[in-house]
Scaffold this motif. Structure first.
Motif, short mmCIF file in Angstrom:
data_model
loop_
_atom_site.label_atom_id
_atom_site.label_comp_id
_atom_site.label_asym_id
_atom_site.label_seq_id
_atom_site.Cartn_x
_atom_site.Cartn_y
_atom_site.Cartn_z
N GLN A 230 0.82 -1.21 0.00
CA GLN A 230 0.00 0.00 0.00
C GLN A 230 0.85 1.26 0.00
N ILE A 231 1.93 1.25 0.78
CA ILE A 231 2.80 2.43 0.85
C ILE A 231 3.51 2.65 -0.47
N LEU A 232 4.02 1.58 -1.06
CA LEU A 232 4.68 1.71 -2.36
C LEU A 232 3.69 2.15 -3.44
N SER A 233 2.48 1.63 -3.40
CA SER A 233 1.47 2.03 -4.39
C SER A 233 1.14 3.50 -4.27
N ASN A 234 1.02 3.99 -3.02
CA ASN A 234 0.76 5.42 -2.83
C ASN A 234 1.92 6.26 -3.35
N ALA A 235 3.16 5.80 -3.10
CA ALA A 235 4.32 6.54 -3.59
C ALA A 235 4.29 6.63 -5.12
N LEU A 236 3.95 5.53 -5.78
CA LEU A 236 3.87 5.53 -7.24
C LEU A 236 2.70 6.39 -7.73
N LYS A 237 1.60 6.32 -7.02
CA LYS A 237 0.39 7.03 -7.44
C LYS A 237 0.58 8.54 -7.43
N SER A 243 11.92 9.90 -8.00
CA SER A 243 12.32 8.57 -7.55
C SER A 243 11.56 8.15 -6.30
N VAL A 244 11.69 6.85 -6.01
CA VAL A 244 11.19 6.26 -4.77
C VAL A 244 12.39 5.60 -4.10
N CYS A 255 12.14 2.82 5.93
CA CYS A 255 11.70 4.11 5.38
C CYS A 255 11.42 3.97 3.89
N ILE A 256 10.27 4.45 3.49
CA ILE A 256 9.90 4.48 2.07
C ILE A 256 9.55 5.93 1.74
N SER A 257 10.37 6.55 0.92
CA SER A 257 10.18 7.97 0.60
C SER A 257 10.05 8.16 -0.90
N ASP A 258 9.43 9.26 -1.29
CA ASP A 258 9.25 9.57 -2.71
C ASP A 258 9.44 11.06 -2.92
#
Length: 330
Positions: A230-237, A243-244, A255-258
């Motif tokens: 879900q977090i990665l999908s939001n970052a892509l969205k 970058s991510v 940590c997942i940042s975009d």
């Protein structure tokens, strides 16, 4: 003391009436020129008897009050036994009415529980059935490589994500036995989700900065994978260029940042609320406001901390903290 004051206030008219009667008798006795002792003696006797009856009435009323307080804490299923063990003729009619209401409430709860179970069973079956045509479509799309097939494969992945989100939402308050805790590899979960979302990275031409962290954590692999996806999908969205980045801080925080559009500061305190979409959600009519809510609920159940930091037009960082558990280096 509070009960006594309330009782006196509610029965003040009766007390004043009794005092008025005593005064009337005293006045009449005086008009007939009776001795003072003949007046005060019966008046004192009546006062003593009145106080005695008053004390008994207060005691009985207080016992009834305590009984009602106990009833408030009882489950409807046990109220029948409570009344049967302590029958009260004066309140029999009220108790029968209350028992009937409790029975109806219990029946309603049973019907709601049965309806919820049927709905859960239906959606569970539906999710498993819908996965078959989704898998079939994915196989057909994998046989060719074209802009259209890549676009359709990405949309199909989003459909699959929404199906899983619906099932997760329904199962969120289900029996805790659905959680299976064991040591899982963060890298395995991250790599699997990156592989699933690779087409979106390619289509949007986004860079992915990820170095394997080589860490094992105690968690439920399925539910933790859902959170990370879900977090990665939001970052892509919400990232159109840039970058991510996936990193691990201080051996305890993922940590997942975009470099996406970010979140308004006034929206940050409410991003984990159910159904809250904020300013970004109002611009994107497809937003449901459930993704981050589910992530927060799942992390709370898994015992992981989750927090989000963002700045508009700069990007967003989501942190999942595992500091409460033992981390082992692979």
């Amino acid at each position: 003391m509070k009960f006594l004051f309330r009782y006196l206030r509610e029965h003040l008219h009766l007390i004043l009436m009794q005092m008025l009667f005593v005064c009337i008798f005293m006045v009449i006795f005086c008009l007939y020129h009776l001795p003072v002792a003949a007046i005060l003696y019966p008046a004192g006797l009546c006062l003593f008897i009145g106080i005695l009856f008053f004390a008994v009435s207060v005691h009985k009323t207080y016992k009834k009050h305590e009984k009602r307080m106990v009833i408030r804490t009882l489950h409807p299923a046990t109220m029948c036994e409570f009344f049967q063990n302590d029958p009260n003729m004066e309140e029999e009619d009220y108790e029968q009415i209350l028992l009937q209401v409790c029975r109806e409430m219990q029946m309603m709860e049973d019907r709601m529980a049965e309806s919820e179970k049927e709905m859960m069973d239906y959606f569970t079956v539906w999710v498993h059935q819908i996965k078959t045509p989704i898998a079939s479509m994915q196989l057909h799309l994998n046989t060719e490589d074209s802009p259209l097939s890549r676009r359709l494969a990405s949309d199909l992945l989003h459909i699959e994500q929404y199906v899983e989100m619906a099932l997760t939402y329904l199962k969120l308050d289900a029996d805790a036995s659905d959680y299976v805790f064991r040591e899982v590899s963060l890298d395995d979960i991250l790599k699997e989700n990156i592989r699933k979302l690779r087409r979106d990275f390619i289509m949007k031409k986004l860079n992915l900065h990820y170095t394997p962290v080589g860490m094992m954590v105690v968690s439920d692999e399925k539910w933790l994978s859902f959170v990370i996806e879900q977090i990665l999908s939001n970052a892509l969205k919400y990232t159109n260029e840039g970058s991510v980045t996936i990193s691990f801080e201080q051996l305890e925080t993922l940590c997942i940042s975009d470099t996406g559009i970010g979140i308004a500061q006034e929206d940050l305190p409410r991003v984990f609320e159910k159904g809250y979409t904020g300013n970004n959600g109002r611009m994107d009519k497809r937003a449901s406001g459930l993704g981050l809510y589910l992530c927060k609920q799942i992390c709370d159940r898994l015992g992981h901390g989750i927090s989000i930091f963002s700045e508009e037009d700069v990007g967003t960082m989501v942190r999942i903290n595992f500091s409460h558990i033992n981390l082992t280096k692979m």
